[in-house]
Design an enzyme around this catalytic site. Structure first.
Site, mmCIF file in Angstrom:
data_model
loop_
_atom_site.group_PDB
_atom_site.id
_atom_site.type_symbol
_atom_site.label_atom_id
_atom_site.label_comp_id
_atom_site.label_asym_id
_atom_site.label_seq_id
_atom_site.Cartn_x
_atom_site.Cartn_y
_atom_site.Cartn_z
ATOM 1 N N ARG A 137 0.828 -1.202 0.000
ATOM 2 C CA ARG A 137 0.000 0.000 0.000
ATOM 3 C C ARG A 137 0.860 1.249 0.000
ATOM 4 O O ARG A 137 2.046 1.217 0.320
ATOM 5 C CB ARG A 137 -0.999 -0.023 1.153
ATOM 6 C CG ARG A 137 -0.388 0.168 2.520
ATOM 7 C CD ARG A 137 -1.475 0.085 3.615
ATOM 8 N NE ARG A 137 -0.890 0.263 4.926
ATOM 9 C CZ ARG A 137 -1.519 -0.010 6.064
ATOM 10 N NH1 ARG A 137 -2.744 -0.488 6.064
ATOM 11 N NH2 ARG A 137 -0.922 0.188 7.226
ATOM 12 N N ASP B 219 -3.531 4.011 17.167
ATOM 13 C CA ASP B 219 -2.495 3.589 16.214
ATOM 14 C C ASP B 219 -3.066 3.462 14.814
ATOM 15 O O ASP B 219 -2.321 3.268 13.854
ATOM 16 C CB ASP B 219 -1.857 2.263 16.648
ATOM 17 C CG ASP B 219 -2.889 1.172 16.892
ATOM 18 O OD1 ASP B 219 -3.801 1.392 17.713
ATOM 19 O OD2 ASP B 219 -2.802 0.114 16.248
HETATM 20 P P1 AMP Z 1 -4.294 -3.550 13.679
HETATM 21 O O1 AMP Z 1 -5.447 -3.620 14.620
HETATM 22 O O2 AMP Z 1 -4.415 -4.446 12.508
HETATM 23 O O3 AMP Z 1 -3.992 -2.160 13.318
HETATM 24 O O4 AMP Z 1 -3.037 -4.129 14.466
HETATM 25 C C1 AMP Z 1 -2.710 -3.795 15.784
HETATM 26 C C2 AMP Z 1 -1.343 -4.313 16.145
HETATM 27 O O5 AMP Z 1 -1.301 -5.742 16.072
HETATM 28 C C3 AMP Z 1 -0.215 -3.820 15.257
HETATM 29 O O6 AMP Z 1 0.916 -3.629 16.065
HETATM 30 C C4 AMP Z 1 -0.030 -4.963 14.297
HETATM 31 O O7 AMP Z 1 1.257 -4.965 13.733
HETATM 32 C C5 AMP Z 1 -0.263 -6.170 15.195
HETATM 33 N N1 AMP Z 1 -0.680 -7.364 14.442
HETATM 34 C C6 AMP Z 1 -1.881 -7.576 13.856
HETATM 35 N N2 AMP Z 1 -1.909 -8.793 13.260
HETATM 36 C C7 AMP Z 1 -0.688 -9.373 13.472
HETATM 37 C C8 AMP Z 1 -0.099 -10.611 13.098
HETATM 38 N N3 AMP Z 1 -0.751 -11.534 12.382
HETATM 39 N N4 AMP Z 1 1.168 -10.842 13.515
HETATM 40 C C9 AMP Z 1 1.846 -9.932 14.238
HETATM 41 N N5 AMP Z 1 1.344 -8.746 14.602
HETATM 42 C C10 AMP Z 1 0.082 -8.447 14.240
HETATM 43 MG MG MG Z 2 -2.996 -0.763 12.678
#
Ligand code: AMP
Ligand code: MG
Length: 488
Positions: free
Chosen positions: A178, A254
């Protein structure tokens, strides 16, 4: 490092070099069998990227973070954030990488960022991977948002990795590439502030000003102007979400950008029937991020941004709080004006009607009407364009109780709505949840055709075309309540 990439793709490493405290040099995990699922050739051209190169083995390497152009410094970015109201001091890119910044033909910088590229030091318990369905979903919805004129990260490509990942069931893995004007988030500033290093915070704010809000640089108080600019950008953004019926679903700090672009399409969805309580995320039991809460949550997140910025707003903490409160105090008015102006556009009410009490009543009453009858939000406004031309039956057919519509429509018609304005403002096509699910299921099973048709519809959303009728229709009755999932 790949010499072959030299000259083909130039990736700057501004963020990585300026912010070693927020960067961990990293690369993508090897992909056994990279296969290009979808490539945004128009966006690639806009960025000056060679489409044939992106399709090549080296190009797929770039798009999965496994081939690094010479001189580039891919990094996992550190950030903190409030998730569902609770603070996490160390989130960061657990399954993502900032490959570097691309300089577009107009000279502006764009982050090239990957999602699903493997574990990083920020992964905690996660596998660093992403499933094909959710990455195609982000591609589709972010490109739909862009076509609707809503600031957003863009989708450049989705590459299947050839890896099977473990979720409830085994799923094919994929990486989304992206592009964003920057991946700086409220959480980036929270991380810098938590570092206790005002110099880092100042450098981060200077970087945000230079790259995202250059007007603030010449203000009397540049950091206050930066905060004002982010408040304004978010007020506009959330108003636009509300106007198209978009529910982001995971508005953690975040996931709120400093640029004002929509980011992180996880459990998001467009609502079908109008429902202020609309919520799709399976993990949001309390409805914190329901449709109607989005403006208040944006304001809450901006308060967290203000807290992080306080040392830059004034040397005196009380004074800094006052400055922040006063700026934040303008959010509601900015949001309301943006929403009202947008809603008048949706109703075809031209500028001359602004402020007229009749127009305000028509706006208030249309929301009550939609809520009371749970009418399909997108279809209602689109069909109202025909009503503005005298053909009421398409929109009337959405109501079981046509008398309620007729009563409202009499007042609205008297204001002389502009049908052409309505056709330019109200999309015929949005990513319909039932069609998104159908397209993703087919794609996961190897058939990309439904995805292609849906993408075609939603990336040209105002121009109604024969053959796309089902994309303009609401969800079938048997579709049932829609659920989306985080941790995708
Ligand atoms: P998000 O809610 O998708 O914005 O993610 C929140 C946090 O969880 C961020 O720090 C992401 O990098 C981490 N995260 C989400 N999915 C994974 C995954 N499959 N493996 C490692 N970190 C993850
Ligand atoms: Mg995120």
């Amino acid at each position: 490092m790949s010499a072959a990439l030299q000259g083909t793709v130039v990736l700057n490493g501004h963020f990585a070099h300026e912010f070693p405290e927020l960067s961990i040099a990293w690369t993508g995990e090897p992909t056994p069998e990279p296969t290009l699922l979808v490539l945004n050739t128009r966006l690639a051209s806009e960025l000056g990227l060679d489409v044939d190169f992106l399709r090549s083995a080296e190009g797929l390497g770039l798009l999965t973070g496994t081939t690094v152009p010479e001189g580039a410094t891919p990094v996992a970015q550190g950030y903190a954030g409030h998730q569902f109201g609770s603070y996490s001091p160390r989130l960061g890119d657990g399954r993502a990488l900032l490959m570097g910044e691309l300089r577009g033909p107009d000279g502006t910088l764009h982050d090239l960022h990957l999602k699903g590229s493997g574990r990083t030091p920020f992964s905690r318990g996660g596998d660093g991977r992403a499933a094909m369905g959710p990455m195609l979903r982000e591609y589709l919805v972010s490109e739909a948002m862009n076509a609707l004129g809503i600031p957003t990260t863009r989708a450049l490509a989705v590459v299947a990795t050839g890896t099977t990942i473990r979720r409830d069931t085994p799923l094919p893995g994929a990486v989304l590439a992206r592009v964003a004007s920057s991946h700086l988030r409220v959480g980036s500033f929270q991380y810098a502030r938590a570092h206790g290093d005002v110099d880092l915070l100042r450098r981060l704010a200077d970087h945000a000003i230079a790259r995202l809000h250059p007007g603030a640089a010449t203000a009397e108080h540049p950091y206050r102007a930066l905060f004002d600019a982010v408040v304004a950008a978010q007020a506009q953004l959330v108003a636009q979400w509300m106007l198209v019926g978009f529910v982001h679903g995971v508005m953690n700090t975040d996931n709120m950008t400093i640029s004002g672009e929509t980011i992180d399409y996880g459990p998001c969805a467009f609502m079908d029937g109008f429902d202020p309580a609309a919520l799709y995320s399976s993990i949001d039991a309390e409805g914190r991020y329901a449709y109607r809460n989005q403006p208040v949550i944006a304001e809450w997140n901006l308060a967290r941004f203000a807290e992080a910025l306080l040392p830059l707003l004034d040397d005196d903490e009380d004074q800094a709080v006052e400055v922040a409160m006063s700026s934040l105090g303008s959010f509601r008015d900015q949001y309301s004006s943006a929403w009202s102006a947008g809603m008048r556009g949706k109703l075809g009410l031209v500028a001359a009607d602004v402020g007229a009490p009749e127009a305000n009543t028509v706006v208030d009453d249309v929301i009550a009407l939609l809520q009371q009858h749970g009418v399909d939000y997108t279809s209602f406004f689109r069909r109202l364009g025909a009503a503005a031309r005298g053909n009421n039956s398409p929109v009337r057919s959405l109501f079981a109780d046509t008398a309620a519509y007729d009563a409202w429509a009499a007042g609205w018609t008297a204001l002389g709505p502009d049908a052409d304005l309505m056709d330019r403002t109200n999309p015929a096509y949005i990513p319909r949840n039932h069609l998104v699910e159908e397209a993703l299921a087919a794609a996961t099973a190897g058939d990309m055709e439904p995805f292609g048709e849906l993408l075609d519809a939603v990336t040209d959303p105002y121009r109604e075309r024969p053959g796309l009728e089902r994309h303009a229709a609401g969800a079938p009755e048997d579709f049932g309540p829609y659920r989306t999932y985080c941790g995708t």
